[in-house]
Design an enzyme around this catalytic site. Structure first.
Site, PDB file in Angstrom:
ATOM      1  N   ASP A 166       0.700  -1.019   0.148  1.00  0.00           N
ATOM      2  CA  ASP A 166      -0.129  -0.006  -0.058  1.00  0.00           C
ATOM      3  C   ASP A 166       0.801   1.208   0.194  1.00  0.00           C
ATOM      4  OD1 ASP A 166      -1.163  -2.626   1.455  1.00  0.00           O
ATOM      5  OD2 ASP A 166      -2.925  -1.283   1.056  1.00  0.00           O
ATOM      6  N   TYR A 198      -2.249   4.107  -6.250  1.00  0.00           N
ATOM      7  CA  TYR A 198      -3.361   4.990  -5.823  1.00  0.00           C
ATOM      8  C   TYR A 198      -3.820   6.135  -6.757  1.00  0.00           C
ATOM      9  CZ  TYR A 198      -3.310   2.506  -1.223  1.00  0.00           C
ATOM     10  OH  TYR A 198      -3.222   1.585  -0.445  1.00  0.00           O
ATOM     11  N   ASN A 232      -6.899  -3.874  -4.286  1.00  0.00           N
ATOM     12  CA  ASN A 232      -8.019  -3.225  -4.662  1.00  0.00           C
ATOM     13  C   ASN A 232      -7.919  -1.873  -5.633  1.00  0.00           C
ATOM     14  OD1 ASN A 232      -7.521  -2.590  -2.074  1.00  0.00           O
ATOM     15  ND2 ASN A 232      -9.154  -0.852  -2.167  1.00  0.00           N
ATOM     16  N   HIS A 233      -6.927  -1.181  -5.299  1.00  0.00           N
ATOM     17  CA  HIS A 233      -6.413  -0.030  -6.106  1.00  0.00           C
ATOM     18  C   HIS A 233      -5.744  -0.124  -7.233  1.00  0.00           C
ATOM     19  CE1 HIS A 233      -7.527   3.050  -3.132  1.00  0.00           C
ATOM     20  NE2 HIS A 233      -7.152   2.296  -2.309  1.00  0.00           N
ATOM     21  N   HIS A 317      -3.453  -9.393  -1.198  1.00  0.00           N
ATOM     22  CA  HIS A 317      -3.504  -8.135  -0.637  1.00  0.00           C
ATOM     23  C   HIS A 317      -4.595  -8.020   0.742  1.00  0.00           C
ATOM     24  CE1 HIS A 317      -3.803  -3.711  -0.602  1.00  0.00           C
ATOM     25  NE2 HIS A 317      -4.972  -3.786  -0.929  1.00  0.00           N
ATOM     26  N   HIS A 326     -11.244  -0.682  10.361  1.00  0.00           N
ATOM     27  CA  HIS A 326     -11.332  -0.516   8.857  1.00  0.00           C
ATOM     28  C   HIS A 326     -11.237  -2.077   8.209  1.00  0.00           C
ATOM     29  CE1 HIS A 326     -11.642   2.321   5.858  1.00  0.00           C
ATOM     30  NE2 HIS A 326     -10.598   2.027   5.333  1.00  0.00           N
ATOM     31  N   HIS A 327     -12.003  -2.357   7.248  1.00  0.00           N
ATOM     32  CA  HIS A 327     -11.795  -3.656   6.294  1.00  0.00           C
ATOM     33  C   HIS A 327     -12.078  -4.672   7.130  1.00  0.00           C
ATOM     34  CE1 HIS A 327     -10.679  -1.200   2.984  1.00  0.00           C
ATOM     35  NE2 HIS A 327      -9.254  -1.180   3.507  1.00  0.00           N
ATOM     36  N   HIS A 354      -3.588  -3.949   2.472  1.00  0.00           N
ATOM     37  CA  HIS A 354      -4.858  -3.358   2.495  1.00  0.00           C
ATOM     38  C   HIS A 354      -5.256  -2.672   3.834  1.00  0.00           C
ATOM     39  CE1 HIS A 354      -8.918  -3.302   0.881  1.00  0.00           C
ATOM     40  NE2 HIS A 354      -9.386  -4.005   1.565  1.00  0.00           N
ATOM     41  N   VAL A 355      -5.000  -2.935   4.809  1.00  0.00           N
ATOM     42  CA  VAL A 355      -5.160  -2.329   6.179  1.00  0.00           C
ATOM     43  C   VAL A 355      -3.961  -1.526   6.331  1.00  0.00           C
ATOM     44  CG1 VAL A 355      -5.439  -2.427   8.555  1.00  0.00           C
ATOM     45  CG2 VAL A 355      -6.675  -4.146   7.198  1.00  0.00           C
ATOM     46  N   HIS A 356      -4.179  -0.160   6.330  1.00  0.00           N
ATOM     47  CA  HIS A 356      -2.873   0.745   6.567  1.00  0.00           C
ATOM     48  C   HIS A 356      -2.384   1.020   7.902  1.00  0.00           C
ATOM     49  CE1 HIS A 356      -4.863   2.631   2.557  1.00  0.00           C
ATOM     50  NE2 HIS A 356      -4.367   1.385   2.455  1.00  0.00           N
TER      51      HIS A 356
HETATM   52 FE   FE2 Z   1      -4.492  -0.047   0.494  1.00  0.00          FE
END
Ligand code: FE2
Ligand code: NAG
Ligand code: NAG
Ligand code: NAG
Ligand code: NAG
Ligand code: NAG
Ligand code: NAG
Length: 467
Positions: A166, A198, A232-233, A317, A326-327, A354-356
């Protein structure tokens, strides 16, 4: 901007000592305190995005493994003005003999954006453990780079992987990459757990941001292979803009050696590297029973020969275990389908992004549930992988700081900071994983663990090495 909370630090160590005495059985939620400023993208005229000089000069040069064993390299780059040549010249260090490999060109359009000429060229049958120089842009302007091939595949070959996810292109992204580069434990290959540029966070998914990202990472990715999975991005599915082909920019720009592992799709594949067998999965392509990805993995897992490659690493991911809000539970369908296999085949470690934020699990599994038996709580399981979420590269969406409470027992350590990881394989039984939070510079490990190989050293449990 950020500060170390001393009391928190003392508490952490206290909890660790207590946990050794089994008085404090829960995991660690780091008390590290930071501000929650959103990280801003580096301006378009930043040094990291500079276009190399010269007419039609190759840019965005990056390499990845090109075959199953590590004797192949895929070189990719973009020429902006005209197609130029897709040929790569290469030669071993101390050799006068230049060889050539010929590649191919891709271009694509996205809304009102037209890509440059994207070149992909596979070099095969290199010698192991050899430094090669290579030259791209045969024609008007040429540029030279180099890489080192890995040692021959074998059970006790030490090898060091970098873990980045990410990433994006903010000032924090640059810090993460810089810290990875400066890390005294030199990573030899990056396992990139998805979400690259992104660009889709910009109006019309501004694909110029794919180009700036390619120029940003060139300083590392042109010299050591980065292994890709799609996040996903990377989907870039935007029917409202007339863009209905998922993964269009990603698949045109990032070419991977999927055919070498009998995969029929660039989204899932495997490579061997030194003493590791690496399986790349796709969270955003069908993975249910009977799908191509599922059928491939059914055949793939039994093919892994732990005598040859003791370390079995899987990455995708979306994490299967994450205790951030989140997520939350987004990886649950994939967990339900695949976790039992990860346990059965004794996968050593599963990385995801995925999870930042950062999180590391204990060896836990949750595979007993059959709808009616009520056995749906994760339990300690020494055949299970360690799950590591490392989606903390530093993109413009910022950190996620909201965690589920209390910290679930499967969660060993969690902290919402940007950073990178290093997986340092020593031999067939031992590997050391360290997580480096950006605020401390490159040399400090905020979390680390010795991993005992699940095939060769199943009796030894993993233990926390340092804080
Ligand atoms: Fe991400
Ligand atoms: C990014 O990091 C590199 C290496 O530390 C540095 O030379 C460069 O100036 C940085 N660029 C920006 C825009 O922060
Ligand atoms: C694409 O459209 C946007 C919005 O109208 C505009 O800002 C941009 O300059 C256009 N790009 C090209 C290459 O035409
Ligand atoms: C680039 O190289 C081609 C082929 O050698 C030549 O025809 C062309 O004039 C060159 N362009 C420039 C701007 O130098
Ligand atoms: C596994 O790898 C070892 C070492 O390369 C080899 O001797 C053995 O024959 C392989 N086993 C299978 C089933 O292929
Ligand atoms: C954190 O998550 C909880 C549970 O979903 C929610 O109730 C709370 O509002 C969230 N807090 C923040 C600051 O987002
Ligand atoms: C494997 O590496 C670990 C950690 O460096 C070391 O303690 C162990 O002795 C090594 N095993 C062998 C057989 O060399």
């Amino acid at each position: 901007m950020v500060r170390w909370d001393c009391d928190g630090g003392v508490l952490l160590v206290g909890c660790l000592i207590l946990s050794v005495l089994e008085l404090c059985s829960s995991g660690i939620t780091s008390a590290y305190v930071r501000n929650d400023d959103l990280s801003l993208d580096m301006p378009i005229d930043s040094d990291v995005f500079r276009v190399p000089p010269g007419y039609n000069a190759p840019q965005q040069v990056h390499i990845t493994q090109g075959d199953h064993e590590g004797k192949g390299v895929i070189v990719s780059w973009v020429t902006p003005d005209e197609p130029g040549s897709s040929t790569v010249l290469y030669w071993a260090e101390n050799s006068q003999l230049k060889s050539r490999a010929d590649g191919f060109i891709r271009t694509y359009k996205y809304v009102n954006y037209t890509s440059g000429y994207i070149h992909h060229c596979t070099i095969n049958n290199l010698e192991f453990d050899t430094k090669y120089y290579y030259e791209v842009g045969i024609g008007n302007t040429t540029r030279q780079f180099w890489f080192r091939t890995p040692p021959s595949v074998g059970p006790d070959v030490p090898y060091t992987f970098g873990l980045i996810g990410d990433l994006g292109q903010t000032h924090d992204s640059n810090r993460t990459l810089t810290h990875y580069e400066l890390n005294p434990t030199k990573g030899q290959m990056v396992l990139f757990v998805g979400d690259l540029s992104y660009a889709d966070d910009y109006p019309l998914h501004d694909n110029n941001r794919w180009d700036t990202w390619g120029r940003f990472i060139e300083r590392n990715a042109a010299y050591q292979p980065w292994v890709w999975t799609a996040g996903n991005h990377e989907i870039d599915y935007a029917p409202e803009l007339g863009e209905t082909t998922p993964f269009k920019p990603y698949t045109n720009r990032y070419h991977v050696p999927y055919e070498a592992s009998d995969s029929t799709s660039p989204f899932w594949y495997s490579i061997k590297r030194a003493s590791a067998y690496i399986i790349v999965m796709s969270s955003y392509t069908a993975f249910g029973k009977y799908t191509p990805q599922y059928k491939w993995l059914v055949k793939e897992l039994p093919r892994v020969n732990r005598t040859e490659t003791p370390w079995l690493i899987v990455f995708m991911h979306c994490p299967l275990y994450s205790s951030y809000v989140h997520h939350y539970m987004e990886g649950e369908t994939m967990r339900v389908i695949y976790e039992q296999w990860f346990v059965e085949y004794k996968v050593d470690v599963v990385f995801a992004g995925h999870v930042h934020a950062y999180e590391r699990s204990e060896r836990f599994s949750n595979i007993a549930y059959n709808v009616v038996n009520g056995l749906c709580t994760p339990i300690s399981d020494q055949s299970a992988p360690v799950y590591i979420t490392i989606g903390d590269g530093g993109n413009l969406e910022g950190l996620v700081t909201n965690m589920t409470e209390p910290q679930p027992s499967y969660s060993a350590y969690r902290e919402a900071s940007f950073g990178h990881g290093i997986l340092d394989i020593k031999n067939r039984t031992h590997a050391y994983f360290g997580w480096h939070r950006n605020q401390d510079g490159y040399a400090v490990e905020a979390d680390s663990v010795w991993l005992a190989n699940r095939y060769w050293y199943p009796s030894e449990t993993s233990s926390v090495a340092a804080i």
